[in-house]
Design a protein around this motif. Structure first.
Motif, PDB file in Angstrom:
ATOM      1  N   LYS A 142       3.419  -1.047  -3.964  1.00  0.00           N
ATOM      2  CA  LYS A 142       2.398  -2.077  -3.778  1.00  0.00           C
ATOM      3  C   LYS A 142       0.987  -1.498  -3.801  1.00  0.00           C
ATOM      4  N   ASP A 143       0.789  -0.350  -3.189  1.00  0.00           N
ATOM      5  CA  ASP A 143      -0.550   0.227  -3.109  1.00  0.00           C
ATOM      6  C   ASP A 143      -1.065   0.638  -4.486  1.00  0.00           C
ATOM      7  N   GLU A 148       2.175  -9.015  -9.416  1.00  0.00           N
ATOM      8  CA  GLU A 148       2.774  -9.851  -8.376  1.00  0.00           C
ATOM      9  C   GLU A 148       4.181 -10.298  -8.736  1.00  0.00           C
ATOM     10  N   GLU A 164      -4.671  -3.011 -10.345  1.00  0.00           N
ATOM     11  CA  GLU A 164      -5.096  -4.390 -10.568  1.00  0.00           C
ATOM     12  C   GLU A 164      -6.555  -4.597 -10.183  1.00  0.00           C
ATOM     13  N   THR A 182      -0.013  -0.470  -7.376  1.00  0.00           N
ATOM     14  CA  THR A 182      -0.176  -1.692  -8.168  1.00  0.00           C
ATOM     15  C   THR A 182      -1.501  -2.373  -7.834  1.00  0.00           C
ATOM     16  N   ALA A 183      -1.800  -2.493  -6.552  1.00  0.00           N
ATOM     17  CA  ALA A 183      -3.042  -3.144  -6.128  1.00  0.00           C
ATOM     18  C   ALA A 183      -4.260  -2.370  -6.601  1.00  0.00           C
TER      19      ALA A 183
END
Length: 299
Positions: free
Chosen positions: A232-233, A199, A239, A235-236
């Motif tokens: 973002k995808d 984030e 995570e 990374t998500a």
């Protein structure tokens, strides 16, 4: 030289036996592991490195051992101490032993005033020619840097970066915007608290200082690269796979978890400095389950 603080800085443990003797071979293996994963810097003798539990000689030995095998990877060394003269000595020791930068936390017993913290940091910053990073970690030091104090310190030419805790009341993007308006343009702003790695880097932080990356460097390098690229995808997705590990980190503290990972991955036989105790059996079972289910991340 502020660039040495940018990117992913991984913090290994300082492996010692029950008597506090440094395991130099194990430490150097951990440093080589970080170098091989191409972390952006190595954070030696941070909180994960149990600096507060180690004497001067052990800290000097650890810095020399790490510097000998770090290659071209910048070595940032923690020099926190309860007395200013001790911190100054540790800074000079680190510089002489091969450090590329310094990390300083405001360690104290009697709560510090802002003027006391300011004088402490200036004394250490001026003790060597190395750039210094402010370690703002109120959960361990019980001292919180005000914006006013950060600004006073950031204009000093030797103070080049800050390691911030994850913001509690605002988003990382909002916290960063406030700090960008306050601090010099080239001042490095980074965060710690491993569950916030993605984030904060997606929000545009210059750096992330990871505790668990000291034992899982490749996984955290991958996470940081995805986030810094704005993916973002990806990374998500990563995570989500790390979520059980992050919950263990929140429940037990990153230090105990780092030692448990070191043991389970066969990286060494380090012993936590007493009175600290290892994670309990339930936590170890949860860790073993996560490692079995995500063996490709144990690197």
């Amino acid at each position: 030289m502020s660039h040495i603080f940018k990117g992913l800085s991984a913090f290994p443990i300082t492996p010692c036996n029950a008597g506090g003797a440094l395991d130099t071979d194990c430490l150097q293996d951990l440093i080589r592991r970080l170098r091989g994963a191409e972390v952006d810097s190595i954070g030696l003798l941070g909180s994960t490195g149990t600096y507060a539990y180690l004497d001067r000689d052990t800290r000097h030995q650890a810095t020399k051992a790490a510097a000998a095998v770090k290659g071209a990877t910048p070595l940032i060394v923690g020099v926190g101490a309860i007395r200013t003269d001790q911190a100054v000595t540790l800074a000079r020791d680190a510089a002489a032993a091969g450090a590329d930068g310094l990390l300083l936390a405001p360690v104290s017993y009697t709560p510090l005033t802002e003027d006391e913290a300011y004088a402490h940091f200036i004394a250490v910053a001026e003790a060597t020619d190395l750039p210094l990073c402010i370690y703002n970690n109120p959960s361990t030091t019980h001292f919180t840097f005000s914006h006013r104090l950060l600004h006073r310190l950031a204009v000093h030419p030797q103070i080049a970066a800050v390691k911030m805790p994850l913001p509690a009341q605002v988003t990382p993007a909002e916290d960063l915007a406030r700090l960008r308006d306050l601090l010099p343009q080239d001042f490095v702003i980074g965060y710690s608290g491993d569950w916030g790695c993605g984030e904060t880097l997606l929000a545009g932080a210059d750096a992330f200082f990871t505790a668990l990356g000291g034992t899982l460097p490749q996984t955290f390098v991958n996470l940081a690269r995805m986030a810094m690229a704005g993916d973002k995808d990806a990374t998500a997705a990563l995570e989500a796979r790390l979520a059980p590990l992050m919950q263990l980190c929140k429940d037990n503290g990153s230090l105990r978890l780092a030692y448990a990972l070191t043991d389970r991955l066969g990286l060494g036989e380090a012993v936590l400095p007493r009175p600290l105790l290892p994670m309990n059996d339930d936590a170890m079972t949860r860790l073993d389950r996560w490692l079995a289910e995500t063996s490709d991340l144990a690197c």
